[in-house]
Scaffold this motif. Structure first.
Motif, short mmCIF file in Angstrom:
data_model
loop_
_atom_site.label_atom_id
_atom_site.label_comp_id
_atom_site.label_asym_id
_atom_site.label_seq_id
_atom_site.Cartn_x
_atom_site.Cartn_y
_atom_site.Cartn_z
N LYS A 72 -9.65 10.94 5.07
CA LYS A 72 -9.79 10.47 6.49
C LYS A 72 -8.69 10.79 7.33
CE LYS A 72 -12.16 6.19 5.64
NZ LYS A 72 -13.11 6.52 6.29
N LYS A 73 -7.52 11.58 6.86
CA LYS A 73 -6.47 12.12 7.48
C LYS A 73 -6.66 13.34 7.75
CE LYS A 73 -3.04 11.57 4.78
NZ LYS A 73 -1.68 11.63 4.28
N ILE A 92 -14.71 2.55 3.16
CA ILE A 92 -13.63 1.87 3.53
C ILE A 92 -13.11 2.39 5.03
CG2 ILE A 92 -10.89 1.66 3.24
CD1 ILE A 92 -11.65 2.50 0.31
N PRO A 93 -13.02 1.37 6.05
CA PRO A 93 -13.06 1.59 7.29
C PRO A 93 -11.48 2.14 7.95
CG PRO A 93 -12.92 -0.63 6.95
CD PRO A 93 -13.02 -0.01 5.67
N TRP A 94 -10.55 2.06 6.96
CA TRP A 94 -9.26 2.41 7.41
C TRP A 94 -8.70 3.51 6.73
CZ3 TRP A 94 -6.74 2.08 2.77
CH2 TRP A 94 -7.20 1.10 1.99
N ALA A 95 -7.65 4.37 7.34
CA ALA A 95 -7.21 5.59 6.62
C ALA A 95 -6.01 5.32 5.58
CB ALA A 95 -6.89 6.81 7.68
N ALA A 96 -5.32 4.46 6.15
CA ALA A 96 -3.98 3.96 5.40
C ALA A 96 -3.75 2.54 5.71
CB ALA A 96 -2.63 4.76 5.76
N LYS A 97 -2.99 1.68 4.58
CA LYS A 97 -2.36 0.59 5.29
C LYS A 97 -1.42 0.01 4.04
CE LYS A 97 -5.64 -2.74 2.53
NZ LYS A 97 -6.37 -3.78 2.52
N TYR A 98 -0.30 -0.76 4.56
CA TYR A 98 0.46 -1.40 3.48
C TYR A 98 -0.28 -2.61 2.81
CZ TYR A 98 4.43 1.33 5.45
OH TYR A 98 5.12 2.32 5.95
N ALA A 120 -3.51 5.17 1.04
CA ALA A 120 -3.98 5.96 2.05
C ALA A 120 -5.14 6.71 1.47
CB ALA A 120 -2.78 6.84 2.32
#
Length: 252
Positions: free
Chosen positions: A167-168, A146-152, A163
């Motif tokens: 990644k954090k 998954i390319p992102w760390a967090a999203k709504y 989240a």
């Protein structure tokens, strides 16, 4: 000399800032409480060394006192006496209460008489929503592409925020899902997992799962004209108390 204490009724620190650990891998941690704190650039810079939300407690510089379930607050001369379920009461010059409003209204002692009738009506009208947080822990060698760390998430009626905690902090593999529901944790967990499959199909089988309910999460109806706080009582010594509070505030 300023002495600061943080009474905490739980056995561990955190509360709604809690960080959970996988029962199978202590290095795999997930923030099931607050996921982030909005901050001005200055505060973001000086607090950038926080590893997780749990550490906010300890960076405050205050002494954290565990299993201190506060039950009574009494006015004593120019100060305050705070009583809890175990041990002797403590004395303070200033008391800042940060618990949810319904729990404040349950406090006994002089708090009951210090809250005016109009103030009580306004406080009783404060409303909260409940939230659930689901933490999925994976083995360290699990690949989650998954390319992102967090999203709504706006396209799902159940899940609102996701989240990837790894990644954090780059510690273990933990996935955090944040959602709104009024069900019990046992009843809501399979529903979340079913909805998660729709949002993120093909996720590997987690190593462990924890579902956390926050009864008092977001304020949905606040006290009018009192953003964030309400002064319940002031005395002739309020000036010195406010000076002390400014010192306390500047150190946090």
């Amino acid at each position: 000399l300023l002495r600061r204490e943080l009474p905490n009724k739980a056995k561990i620190s955190g509360g709604e800032m809690s960080t959970s650990r996988s029962p199978k891998d202590p290095s795999c941690t997930v923030d099931l409480g607050a996921q982030y704190i909005s901050a001005a650039p200055y505060y973001a810079r000086i607090h950038m060394n926080y590893v997780n939300m749990h550490t906010v407690y300890h960076h405050s510089g205050a002494e954290v006192l565990y299993e201190r379930h506060v039950t009574h607050i009494h006015q004593k001369d120019t100060g305050w006496e705070v009583c809890h379920k175990a041990g002797a009461p403590d004395r303070f010059d200033i008391v800042v209460v940060t618990m949810p409003v319904p729990q404040i209204l349950q406090l006994q002692g002089d708090v009951e008489s210090l809250i005016g009738e109009n103030q009580r009506r306004m406080l009783e009208a404060v409303s909260y929503s409940s939230r659930y947080a689901l933490g999925l822990s994976y083995k360290a060698d699990t690949q989650i592409d998954i390319p992102w760390a967090a999203k709504y998430v706006s396209s799902n009626p159940c899940i609102h925020f996701i989240a990837i905690d790894d990644k954090k902090r780059n510690l273990g593999q933990c996935l955090h899902i944040f959602l709104l529901s009024s069900l019990t944790p046992d009843a809501v967990k399979p529903i979340i997992l079913e909805e998660l499959e729709k949002v993120m199909p093909g996720l590997p089988q987690p190593d462990s799962i924890k579902c956390q309910k926050w009864r008092y999460s977001q304020v949905t109806g606040s006290v009018a004209d009192c953003p964030g706080q309400m002064t319940l009582h002031s005395t002739a010594s309020a000036g010195s108390a406010l000076k002390g509070f400014k010192v306390l505030k500047s150190s946090l």
